[in-house]
Design an enzyme around this catalytic site. Structure first.
Site, PDB file in Angstrom:
ATOM      1  N   GLN A 170      67.404  38.767  27.821  1.00 38.69           N
ATOM      2  CA  GLN A 170      68.152  40.315  28.385  1.00 38.69           C
ATOM      3  C   GLN A 170      68.320  40.061  29.646  1.00 38.69           C
ATOM      4  OE1 GLN A 170      65.422  43.631  26.453  1.00 38.69           O
ATOM      5  NE2 GLN A 170      64.299  41.763  27.043  1.00 38.69           N
TER       6      GLN A 170
ATOM      7  N   HIS B  17      72.753  40.535  27.226  1.00 39.16           N
ATOM      8  CA  HIS B  17      73.398  41.562  28.312  1.00 39.16           C
ATOM      9  C   HIS B  17      74.690  40.988  29.160  1.00 39.16           C
ATOM     10  CE1 HIS B  17      69.449  44.116  27.987  1.00 39.16           C
ATOM     11  NE2 HIS B  17      70.546  44.294  27.215  1.00 39.16           N
TER      12      HIS B  17
ATOM     13  N   LEU C 157      52.649  42.136  31.820  1.00 43.35           N
ATOM     14  CA  LEU C 157      51.780  42.902  32.738  1.00 43.35           C
ATOM     15  C   LEU C 157      51.756  44.511  32.443  1.00 43.35           C
ATOM     16  CD1 LEU C 157      52.066  41.344  36.244  1.00 43.35           C
ATOM     17  CD2 LEU C 157      50.328  41.161  34.599  1.00 43.35           C
ATOM     18  N   GLN C 158      52.676  44.963  31.665  1.00 40.53           N
ATOM     19  CA  GLN C 158      52.641  46.440  31.385  1.00 40.53           C
ATOM     20  C   GLN C 158      52.171  46.565  29.862  1.00 40.53           C
ATOM     21  OE1 GLN C 158      55.639  45.856  33.203  1.00 40.53           O
ATOM     22  NE2 GLN C 158      54.659  46.001  35.111  1.00 40.53           N
TER      23      GLN C 158
END
Length: 469
Positions: free
Chosen positions: A114, A134, A236-237
C-alpha cells in the site's frame, strides 16, 4: 514543486482511528510467536506478504496512525517530522531486504504493498511479483503502450495525471502519466487482479506494518481464508482483522522479520544503490574552421530536462593543460562550453560532489576529448557491468565505484554519449536484536520545512473524508 510523501498519502489513506495506541508483546511472548511464524513460513507453499507504512518507519518515513504518525501530529496541532535525508534517498529497511531474501529462496511468492515509496522495487523484489495498490511516487507509465519508467526523482504530479515526459518508444511517444492515486481514484485493476489471485492461492498471508483499515485493500488477506489459508498480522496497533488472524505479533516489524530469518538460517542481502547519468560531449568547427567549439553536459538518463537529484555540484579540472581554467558547475543544467584548436586533445577530471544521503561525498571520473568520434559500435553488456559493480561494492563495502554501461555516437553534430553507473549507497543489515534495538538501520527522510500550506490542504482533505463517512 514536487508533492511530499505525506501529502501524497493523505489523498489515498483512510482517516479512521487516528492515533491508535501501541501494544508490545513481552520479549518472551514475542520470541515464542516469532518461532511460530518462522515455522508457518517454512512450511508455506504460497506465501504472500501484505505491507503498509510500518515497514518503512525505520527508513525515516513516518506512518500515519501511530502516536507519532502524520495524522496524529496534525490532529494535535504539532509540526510534521523533520528528518535528515530527502525522500528520494530513503533506503530499504531490514524488512524490505529480508523479503528479498525470502523471494530469492523461493519461499515468498508475491508482495502486495500500500506504500508509494518505491522501496520494494529498489530493494530487488521483481516487478512481476509486486502489486503496488496505491502507485509509486517514482514511477511513470505510458497509457498507450503500458511501458513503466522507474525514476530516481519524485514524479511531479499525482492522480494519474500527465507529466512533462513522453514515452521513449519511437513507435509510441505518448505523454506519460504518474501512478499515484488521488483521493477519488479507484485501485488499479491490473494490480488488484494480481493481488486477489495470489491471496486466493496463498496458504499464508503475512501482514506487516499495516492497520488493515484502507478499503478495499484491507479485505485482500481474507481471500486466503476460503482456501484454508492463514493470516498473520505484525503490527503495533490493533486492527479490524485481528479476529481473523491465526497469529498476532505486537512488535517492531524489523525485529520480528529478523528473528524469522534467523530461525530459517537465511542471510539478508546488502542493499547496493546504483544511480545512472550520462556525459554528452558535442563538438563542431568554428565558422573559420580554425577552432573546435565543444560542449560537455552531464544529464539525467531520464531526459535532458529531468533532474539529477543526487548530484550537488561538479568540479572540472584539466590535466596538463594550462590553457583552461578549472570550472565549478553548481546548478543544473550541468554544462561547460569552451573552444580549442583542432590539434589539441583534452584530458579532464570531473569531480562529482554528492548530496547528503549518499554513501560517499564525491567521486572522480576522467574524460577525454580528442576530436575524433569513434565508429566503434560494439554493444556493452550492461547487466554484467552492473552486477560486477554490485559485487565489488559489496566485497569492498564502499561507494563511488563507477563504470560506463552504454556508449553511443552521433555523426552530426559529432557527439559521444556515455552512460555511467555509479554506486551511491551500500547498506549491510545485521540480523541481531541488538542492531534493531540500537536503530542502526534508520535512514532519514527530509521533509519540506515550509509545511504550512500543505498541512492545511491535507486537513481539508481529511475533513472532507470525515463528512463522507
Amino acid at each position: 514543486m514536487s508533492l511530499g510523501y505525506a501529502e501524497k498519502l493523505s489523498y489515498i489513506e483512510d482517516v479512521g482511528s487516528v492515533g491508535m495506541s501501541e501494544h508490545f508483546d513481552t520479549p518472551e511472548v514475542l520470541q515464542q510467536k516469532i518461532e511460530q511464524l518462522a515455522l508457518l513460513v517454512q512450511k508455506s507453499k504460497h506465501l504472500v506478504v501484505f505491507t503498509g507504512a510500518g515497514i518503512s518507519t525505520s527508513c525515516g518515513i513516518p506512518d500515519f496512525r501511530g502516536p507519532k504518525g502524520i495524522w496524529t501530529l496534525q490532529r494535535e496541532g504539532k509540526a510534521l517530522p523533520e528528518a535528515s535525508l530527502p525522500f528520494h534517498r530513503a533506503m530499504p529497511s531490514l524488512t524490505h531486504m529480508a523479503l528479498v531474501a525470502l523471494e530469492r529462496a523461493g519461499i515468498l511468492k508475491f508482495v502486495i504493498s500500500q506504500n508509494v515509496d518505491g522501496l520494494h522495487l529498489r530493494s530487488g523484489i521483481p516487478r512481476k511479483k509486486l502489486a503496488e495498490l496505491h502507485g509509486n511516487s517514482f514511477m511513470e507509465v505510458c497509457p498507450s503502450c503500458g511501458i513503466e519508467y522507474m525514476r530516481d526523482f519524485e514524479v511531479e504530479t499525482i492522480g494519474l495525471k500527465e507529466t512533462s515526459r513522453r514515452c521513449s518508444d519511437k513507435k509510441c511517444g505518448a505523454r506519460l502519466k504518474d501512478t499515484v492515486l488521488d483521493w477519488e481514484d479507484a485501485l488499479p485493476s491490473k494490480e488488484m487482479n494480481q493481488a486477489e489471485k495470489h491471496c486466493r492461492m496463498a496458504d499464508v498471508v503475512l501482514c506487516l506494518g499495516t492497520s488493515l483499515q484502507i478499503t478495499p485493500a484491507c479485505n485482500l488477506p481474507l481471500r486466503s481464508l476460503r482456501g484454508g489459508g492463514k493470516i498473520v498480522i505484525v503490527n503495533l496497533q490493533k486492527t479490524p482483522k485481528d479476529k481473523k488472524a491465526t497469529l498476532l505479533l505486537h512488535g517492531l516489524v524489523d525485529k520480528v522479520i529478523s528473528g524469522v530469518l534467523d530461525s530459517l538460517n537465511l542471510q539478508i542481502p546488502p542493499f547496493v544503490r546504483i544511480d545512472l547519468f550520462q556525459i554528452i560531449l558535442t563538438q563542431a568547427l568554428s565558422i573559420d574552421e580554425k577552432y573546435v567549439n565543444w560542449n560537455l553536459r552531464v544529464a539525467s538518463v531520464h531526459g535532458l530536462k529531468a533532474p539529477l537529484p543526487f548530484i550537488k555540484s561538479i568540479e572540472i579540472s584539466f590535466v596538463d593543460n594550462q590553457d583552461y581554467k578549472a570550472a565549478i558547475l553548481q546548478n543544473e543544467p550541468f554544462q561547460l562550453k569552451r573552444r580549442t584548436s583542432q590539434s589539441k586533445s583534452i584530458e579532464m577530471v570531473l569531480k562529482f560532489n554528492f548530496i547528503d544521503g549518499c554513501g560517499c561525498p564525491f567521486t572522480e571520473i576522467n574524460v577525454s576529448l580528442n576530436w575524433e568520434v569513434s565508429t566503434d559500435h560494439s554493444k556493452l553488456d550492461k547487466d554484467a557491468i552492473l552486477q560486477k559493480l554490485r559485487d565489488t561494492a559489496t566485497d569492498e563495502s564502499c561507494c563511488g565505484k563507477n563504470a560506463v554501461v552504454e556508449r553511443n555516437f552521433i555523426p552530426s553534430p559529432k557527439t559521444e554519449v556515455l552512460m555511467y553507473a555509479i554506486v551511491t549507497n551500500v547498506v549491510t543489515y545485521k540480523k541481531t536484536t541488538e542492531a534493531v534495538q540500537a536503530d542502526t538501520l534508520s535512514n532519514g527522510v527530509k521533509r519540506r520545512k515550509n509545511d504550512g500550506p500543505a498541512t492545511s490542504k491535507k486537513r481539508s482533505k481529511v475533513q472532507r473524508r470525515k463528512s463522507r463517512l
